[in-house]
Design an enzyme around this catalytic site. Structure first.
Site, short mmCIF file in Angstrom:
data_model
loop_
_atom_site.label_atom_id
_atom_site.label_comp_id
_atom_site.label_asym_id
_atom_site.label_seq_id
_atom_site.Cartn_x
_atom_site.Cartn_y
_atom_site.Cartn_z
N ASP A 224 6.77 7.01 6.78
CA ASP A 224 6.50 6.45 5.46
C ASP A 224 6.18 4.97 5.54
O ASP A 224 6.59 4.27 6.47
CB ASP A 224 7.71 6.68 4.55
N GLU A 249 2.42 4.50 8.45
CA GLU A 249 1.69 3.88 7.36
C GLU A 249 1.93 2.39 7.38
O GLU A 249 3.07 1.93 7.28
CB GLU A 249 2.12 4.45 6.01
#
Length: 535
Positions: A224, A249
């Site tokens: 994430d 990410e």
């Protein structure tokens, strides 16, 4: 060795699952469909009218309902599915920002989220994907947990000691240390920041992710959007324990900062936000339609990233506005998608992108999928063709590892060459225009090319030129030597097709081999015979 010890060892050997860790090289050839579990498919009998756009509570999707609706994904040619986090989330009164239907508000990472099903349900989903030759990517959150105050009760979390968290502070976005150690969120829903420099946290996360990957036969991790909020030295240890492909990410358009996170001292891959920004600049209508932004980014990524062919290509996800919210012309979507599929990187499609969903920011970009009735839209058909062609290239050529070259750029578009495939993308939109883009290719005059998107024959002119004309509007072109399309299943050629038949990938057929009782008994018998022969 006693007979009992031998028997115990033999049974243990058969009880251990065989794990086939998917490598970065294997992921390079995949295409990924991203799913928010709660929003993709409903269980039988659920009310389909209880999830209007903007809903911030649970709508009812589960791991089982995804498993029961995989045909739609596979028939479009996708070879991997990325699902939202599986860990236990906050369980308490609804917050001012809604409920954790999305899965990113972690409570105890070591426990599963019962909202989405049981351990057996998640294993069944994994098994079904692998039976189809598809990979499973799971989203994980390791930077923080979720709380409703800045003094939370740590006993409810996986890490329970105060020393395992950084002290509360608001982030100073101009300071790297502050970005890594201060808390995301706000004082309404703060996200206590885990101390990933602490050896007990590093070890705890390492043990957890190793166990999770092995138990559910996970092929890859999407980490994430807080990679930059964790000390970069944490990632090689974490991903080393996972033993699978890691895509992180790193939110933002800064290529220099993003490139730090791909490599042996960081992650295998990241989501390609710098290229996403360039795609917006070139294709969106209204927008600057700046083709040089895209060509410049291709050149920069070739020198600054360790391996651009492993980066995650996207134009939508749960953190950004839908493409149709940003660009009014559908041809801009088609051209941007052709770029993502036919140049360096791993293409990722966010659920509903193929249905023309147009939500703005969170939560409107997390729509329920079922009102679309999973229609066979023009975009779905385009994706199916792109996936089929890309899968053919991946399985039969060196296309996936061949770097993209820019052949031509003009104010109206760009032409690229990757392997033997020429792709021409334009930003003019749907209305017909009396313009053309001349493209100089390495092909000899009169070479027959086929536009795999329409099956139209496309001869090469003198000096290897191709003339892309837009009297019918700004459609993308994907051109490939006609003679090389044999066995592709495209444009009248025989071979594997998507749609009614299932795409067969190069992945192992399953990650949890089923060994028959007869095979186990036969092997044990042979073992005993060998034991007595050597006694």
């Amino acid at each position: 060795m006693s007979h009992a010890a031998f028997l115990a060892a033999a049974l243990l050997a058969f009880a251990l699952p065989l794990v086939y860790a998917a490598t970065p090289d294997q992921w390079r050839g995949r295409s990924i469909y991203q799913v928010i579990i709660d929003r993709y498919a409903l269980p039988d009998g659920a009310d389909p009218n209880q999830c209007p756009p903007g809903t911030r509570t649970w709508c009812g999707g589960t791991w089982n309902s995804l498993r029961q609706n995989l045909d739609y994904i596979q028939n479009a040619g996708f070879t991997a599915v990325w699902i939202s986090p599986v860990s236990q989330n906050y369980e308490g009164p609804t917050t001012p920002y809604g409920d954790p239907y999305h899965g990113y508000w972690i409570a105890d990472a070591s426990k599963l989220n019962s909202r989405f099903g049981t351990s057996g349900d998640l294993k069944n989903l994994s098994d079904e994907l692998h039976r189809r030759g598809m990979y499973l990517m799971i989203d994980v959150v390791v930077n923080d947990v979720m709380a409703t105050s800045i003094t939370p009760d740590l006993s409810t979390y996986m890490f329970k000691e105060q020393s395992q968290y950084h002290p509360y502070c608001a982030i100073d976005w101009s300071n790297t240390t502050s970005e890594e150690q201060c808390w995301l969120g706000d004082t309404v829903v703060p996200l206590p920041d885990l101390n990933t420099e602490d050896p007990t946290v590093v070890a705890g996360f390492g043990d957890w992710i190793k166990s999770l990957v092995e138990e559910y036969n996970i092929d890859g991790l999407r980490i994430d959007g807080k990679c930059r909020h964790v000390n970069i030295g944490f990632w090689p240890v974490f991903c080393g324990n996972a033993g699978v492909f890691c895509m992180g990410e790193v939110f933002g358009s800064d290529i220099n900062g993003a490139a730090l996170y791909q490599g042996p001292n960081a992650l295998d891959s990241i989501l390609n936000y710098p290229m996403y920004t360039a795609l917006l600049e070139m294709f969106t209508i209204p927008g600057p339609q700046n083709t040089s932004a895209l060509t410049d980014m291709i050149a920069q990524e070739a020198t600054k990233f360790k391996d651009p062919t492993l980066l995650g290509n996207f134009i939508e996800n749960q953190d950004i506005s839908r493409w149709a919210n940003l660009s009014v012309d559908p041809q801009t979507l088609y051209n941007a998608m052709v770029f993502n599929f036919m140049t360096d990187g791993i293409p990722i499609v966010y659920y509903g992108q193929e249905q023309g969903f147009s939500g703005n920011s969170d939560p409107y970009n997390r729509e329920a999928m079922w009102p679309s009735k999973y229609a066979n839209t023009t975009t779905y058909q385009l994706i199916t063709t792109l996936n089929q062609f890309r899968n053919f290239l991946v399985n039969n050529t060196q296309w996936a590892t061949t770097p993209t070259q820019v052949l031509t750029t003009s104010p109206y578009g760009i032409a690229t060459l990757k392997g033997d495939c020429v792709s021409i993308m334009t930003n003019i939109g749907s209305p017909p225009q009396n313009i053309s883009i001349p493209v100089y290719t390495p092909y000899l005059a009169s070479t027959s090319l086929t536009n795999v998107l329409t099956c139209q024959q496309w001869p090469v002119g003198s000096n290897g030129t191709i003339d892309a004309q837009y009297s019918l509007g700004g459609v993308p072109l994907v051109l490939y030597p006609t003679v090389l399309l044999q066995d592709s299943g495209l444009c009248g050629n025989s071979g594997t097709t998507t749609g009614s038949t299932k795409y067969v990938s190069s992945a192992p057929p399953t990650h949890r081999p089923v060994i028959s009782l007869l095979a186990v008994l036969s092997s044990l018998l042979l073992g005993f015979l060998c034991f007595f022969c050597n006694a």
